[in-house]
Design a protein around this motif. Structure first.
Motif, PDB file in Angstrom:
ATOM      1  N   GLY A  66      -2.922 -28.559   9.001  1.00 47.17           N
ATOM      2  CA  GLY A  66      -2.340 -27.846   7.867  1.00 47.17           C
ATOM      3  C   GLY A  66      -3.185 -26.679   7.404  1.00 47.17           C
ATOM      4  O   GLY A  66      -2.669 -25.600   7.106  1.00 47.17           O
ATOM      5  N   ILE A  67      -4.496 -26.877   7.345  1.00 42.61           N
ATOM      6  CA  ILE A  67      -5.404 -25.800   6.939  1.00 42.61           C
ATOM      7  C   ILE A  67      -5.366 -24.661   7.949  1.00 42.61           C
ATOM      8  O   ILE A  67      -5.310 -23.486   7.581  1.00 42.61           O
ATOM      9  N   THR A  68      -5.362 -25.009   9.226  1.00 41.78           N
ATOM     10  CA  THR A  68      -5.316 -23.983  10.265  1.00 41.78           C
ATOM     11  C   THR A  68      -4.004 -23.212  10.227  1.00 41.78           C
ATOM     12  O   THR A  68      -3.993 -21.983  10.356  1.00 41.78           O
ATOM     13  N   LEU A  69      -2.908 -23.934  10.035  1.00 36.89           N
ATOM     14  CA  LEU A  69      -1.605 -23.267   9.977  1.00 36.89           C
ATOM     15  C   LEU A  69      -1.487 -22.357   8.755  1.00 36.89           C
ATOM     16  O   LEU A  69      -0.988 -21.230   8.856  1.00 36.89           O
ATOM     17  N   LEU A  70      -1.975 -22.820   7.611  1.00 34.83           N
ATOM     18  CA  LEU A  70      -1.930 -21.989   6.407  1.00 34.83           C
ATOM     19  C   LEU A  70      -2.832 -20.762   6.557  1.00 34.83           C
ATOM     20  O   LEU A  70      -2.480 -19.672   6.119  1.00 34.83           O
ATOM     21  N   ALA A  71      -3.977 -20.931   7.200  1.00 34.31           N
ATOM     22  CA  ALA A  71      -4.860 -19.795   7.447  1.00 34.31           C
ATOM     23  C   ALA A  71      -4.195 -18.786   8.381  1.00 34.31           C
ATOM     24  O   ALA A  71      -4.279 -17.569   8.157  1.00 34.31           O
ATOM     25  N   ALA A  72      -3.512 -19.273   9.413  1.00 31.75           N
ATOM     26  CA  ALA A  72      -2.834 -18.366  10.343  1.00 31.75           C
ATOM     27  C   ALA A  72      -1.675 -17.637   9.658  1.00 31.75           C
ATOM     28  O   ALA A  72      -1.457 -16.444   9.905  1.00 31.75           O
ATOM     29  N   LEU A  73      -0.938 -18.336   8.800  1.00 30.49           N
ATOM     30  CA  LEU A  73       0.153 -17.685   8.068  1.00 30.49           C
ATOM     31  C   LEU A  73      -0.377 -16.596   7.140  1.00 30.49           C
ATOM     32  O   LEU A  73       0.202 -15.514   7.040  1.00 30.49           O
ATOM     33  N   GLY A  74      -1.470 -16.885   6.470  1.00 32.97           N
ATOM     34  CA  GLY A  74      -2.067 -15.889   5.586  1.00 32.97           C
ATOM     35  C   GLY A  74      -2.592 -14.683   6.344  1.00 32.97           C
ATOM     36  O   GLY A  74      -2.418 -13.539   5.915  1.00 32.97           O
ATOM     37  N   LEU A  75      -3.214 -14.947   7.478  1.00 35.53           N
ATOM     38  CA  LEU A  75      -3.755 -13.842   8.275  1.00 35.53           C
ATOM     39  C   LEU A  75      -2.639 -12.976   8.850  1.00 35.53           C
ATOM     40  O   LEU A  75      -2.755 -11.740   8.862  1.00 35.53           O
ATOM     41  N   SER A  76      -1.562 -13.592   9.290  1.00 31.52           N
ATOM     42  CA  SER A  76      -0.449 -12.789   9.808  1.00 31.52           C
ATOM     43  C   SER A  76       0.206 -11.970   8.696  1.00 31.52           C
ATOM     44  O   SER A  76       0.650 -10.848   8.919  1.00 31.52           O
ATOM     45  N   ARG A  77       0.248 -12.525   7.495  1.00 32.25           N
ATOM     46  CA  ARG A  77       0.818 -11.795   6.355  1.00 32.25           C
ATOM     47  C   ARG A  77      -0.072 -10.610   5.981  1.00 32.25           C
ATOM     48  O   ARG A  77       0.431  -9.552   5.624  1.00 32.25           O
ATOM     49  N   VAL A  78      -1.392 -10.780   6.073  1.00 32.55           N
ATOM     50  CA  VAL A  78      -2.323  -9.687   5.772  1.00 32.55           C
ATOM     51  C   VAL A  78      -2.157  -8.558   6.781  1.00 32.55           C
ATOM     52  O   VAL A  78      -2.167  -7.385   6.425  1.00 32.55           O
ATOM     53  N   VAL A  79      -1.990  -8.925   8.047  1.00 32.33           N
ATOM     54  CA  VAL A  79      -1.827  -7.900   9.081  1.00 32.33           C
ATOM     55  C   VAL A  79      -0.522  -7.129   8.870  1.00 32.33           C
ATOM     56  O   VAL A  79      -0.484  -5.911   9.039  1.00 32.33           O
ATOM     57  N   LYS A  80       0.538  -7.830   8.469  1.00 31.32           N
ATOM     58  CA  LYS A  80       1.817  -7.159   8.228  1.00 31.32           C
ATOM     59  C   LYS A  80       1.777  -6.287   6.980  1.00 31.32           C
ATOM     60  O   LYS A  80       2.219  -5.146   6.990  1.00 31.32           O
ATOM     61  N   ASP A  81       1.284  -6.830   5.874  1.00 30.45           N
ATOM     62  CA  ASP A  81       1.256  -6.111   4.595  1.00 30.45           C
ATOM     63  C   ASP A  81      -0.162  -5.627   4.326  1.00 30.45           C
ATOM     64  O   ASP A  81      -0.915  -6.254   3.596  1.00 30.45           O
ATOM     65  N   SER A  82      -0.522  -4.518   4.899  1.00 32.96           N
ATOM     66  CA  SER A  82      -1.902  -4.049   4.794  1.00 32.96           C
ATOM     67  C   SER A  82      -2.162  -3.208   3.551  1.00 32.96           C
ATOM     68  O   SER A  82      -3.257  -2.706   3.367  1.00 32.96           O
ATOM     69  N   GLU A  83      -1.182  -3.063   2.684  1.00 32.92           N
ATOM     70  CA  GLU A  83      -1.402  -2.245   1.495  1.00 32.92           C
ATOM     71  C   GLU A  83      -1.833  -3.127   0.320  1.00 32.92           C
ATOM     72  O   GLU A  83      -1.303  -4.206   0.101  1.00 32.92           O
ATOM     73  N   ASP A  84      -2.815  -2.679  -0.406  1.00 32.10           N
ATOM     74  CA  ASP A  84      -3.332  -3.334  -1.605  1.00 32.10           C
ATOM     75  C   ASP A  84      -3.740  -4.790  -1.360  1.00 32.10           C
ATOM     76  O   ASP A  84      -3.301  -5.704  -2.037  1.00 32.10           O
ATOM     77  N   ILE A  85      -4.599  -4.987  -0.370  1.00 29.94           N
ATOM     78  CA  ILE A  85      -5.064  -6.333  -0.078  1.00 29.94           C
ATOM     79  C   ILE A  85      -6.478  -6.574  -0.586  1.00 29.94           C
ATOM     80  O   ILE A  85      -6.978  -7.679  -0.493  1.00 29.94           O
ATOM     81  N   THR A  86      -7.098  -5.545  -1.141  1.00 33.40           N
ATOM     82  CA  THR A  86      -8.503  -5.686  -1.524  1.00 33.40           C
ATOM     83  C   THR A  86      -8.704  -6.738  -2.607  1.00 33.40           C
ATOM     84  O   THR A  86      -9.680  -7.491  -2.563  1.00 33.40           O
ATOM     85  N   LYS A  87      -7.808  -6.820  -3.572  1.00 32.52           N
ATOM     86  CA  LYS A  87      -7.963  -7.793  -4.654  1.00 32.52           C
ATOM     87  C   LYS A  87      -7.859  -9.226  -4.121  1.00 32.52           C
ATOM     88  O   LYS A  87      -8.689 -10.084  -4.442  1.00 32.52           O
ATOM     89  N   LYS A  88      -6.868  -9.490  -3.287  1.00 35.76           N
ATOM     90  CA  LYS A  88      -6.707 -10.839  -2.737  1.00 35.76           C
ATOM     91  C   LYS A  88      -7.823 -11.184  -1.760  1.00 35.76           C
ATOM     92  O   LYS A  88      -8.262 -12.330  -1.697  1.00 35.76           O
ATOM     93  N   LEU A  89      -8.293 -10.198  -1.003  1.00 36.64           N
ATOM     94  CA  LEU A  89      -9.432 -10.448  -0.122  1.00 36.64           C
ATOM     95  C   LEU A  89     -10.684 -10.774  -0.923  1.00 36.64           C
ATOM     96  O   LEU A  89     -11.458 -11.661  -0.562  1.00 36.64           O
ATOM     97  N   LEU A  90     -10.887 -10.062  -2.014  1.00 36.29           N
ATOM     98  CA  LEU A  90     -12.046 -10.319  -2.869  1.00 36.29           C
ATOM     99  C   LEU A  90     -11.963 -11.695  -3.521  1.00 36.29           C
ATOM    100  O   LEU A  90     -12.963 -12.418  -3.584  1.00 36.29           O
ATOM    101  N   ILE A  91     -10.779 -12.077  -3.961  1.00 37.46           N
ATOM    102  CA  ILE A  91     -10.604 -13.403  -4.566  1.00 37.46           C
ATOM    103  C   ILE A  91     -10.881 -14.504  -3.547  1.00 37.46           C
ATOM    104  O   ILE A  91     -11.624 -15.453  -3.821  1.00 37.46           O
ATOM    105  N   SER A  92     -10.307 -14.388  -2.352  1.00 39.72           N
ATOM    106  CA  SER A  92     -10.503 -15.430  -1.353  1.00 39.72           C
ATOM    107  C   SER A  92     -11.947 -15.481  -0.864  1.00 39.72           C
ATOM    108  O   SER A  92     -12.492 -16.563  -0.628  1.00 39.72           O
TER     109      SER A  92
END
Length: 113
Positions: A66-92
């Motif tokens: 589950g952790i691996t799948l959620l990490a992969a889903l998040g990473l694929s979403r970051v690659v798709k939506d590359s605009e304004d990710i700095t805040k979420k990257l900083l939080i994580s």
């Protein structure tokens, strides 16, 4: 992996987050075994196939997957939506770093005798 897991928690769809977190929590509860006898024996008696496990530690596969799948889903979403990710990257990154620092500080206080 913790960083990507937190990133997945921030970026995944609400539906995906809910069922994956439920899956992870159920897996952690199953790994407690004799420390949480009420759930373990209930599932052992009434869930078909659960009594075939050699030990309850086989249930750790559920949270790992589950952790691996959620990490992969998040990473694929970051690659798709590359605009304004700095805040979420900083939080994580700060959550992952804070949790790692907390584990390090706790491990310093444990002295085997």
């Amino acid at each position: 992996m913790l960083f990507l897991f937190v990133l997945g928690l921030l970026y995944a769809n609400k539906r995906e987050r809910i069922w994956l977190l439920s899956f992870i929590i159920l897996g952690v509860i199953l790994t407690w075994g004799d420390n949480f006898k009420s759930i373990n024996y209930l599932l052992f008696d009434y869930l078909p196939g659960y009594n075939k496990f050699r030990s309850v530690t086989f249930a750790i596969i559920m949270p790992i997957t589950g952790i691996t799948l959620l990490a992969a889903l998040g990473l694929s979403r970051v690659v798709k939506d590359s605009e304004d990710i700095t805040k979420k990257l900083l939080i994580s990154a700060s959550v992952a770093l804070g949790f790692s620092l907390l584990l390090f500080v706790v491990s310093l206080g444990i002295h085997p005798e």
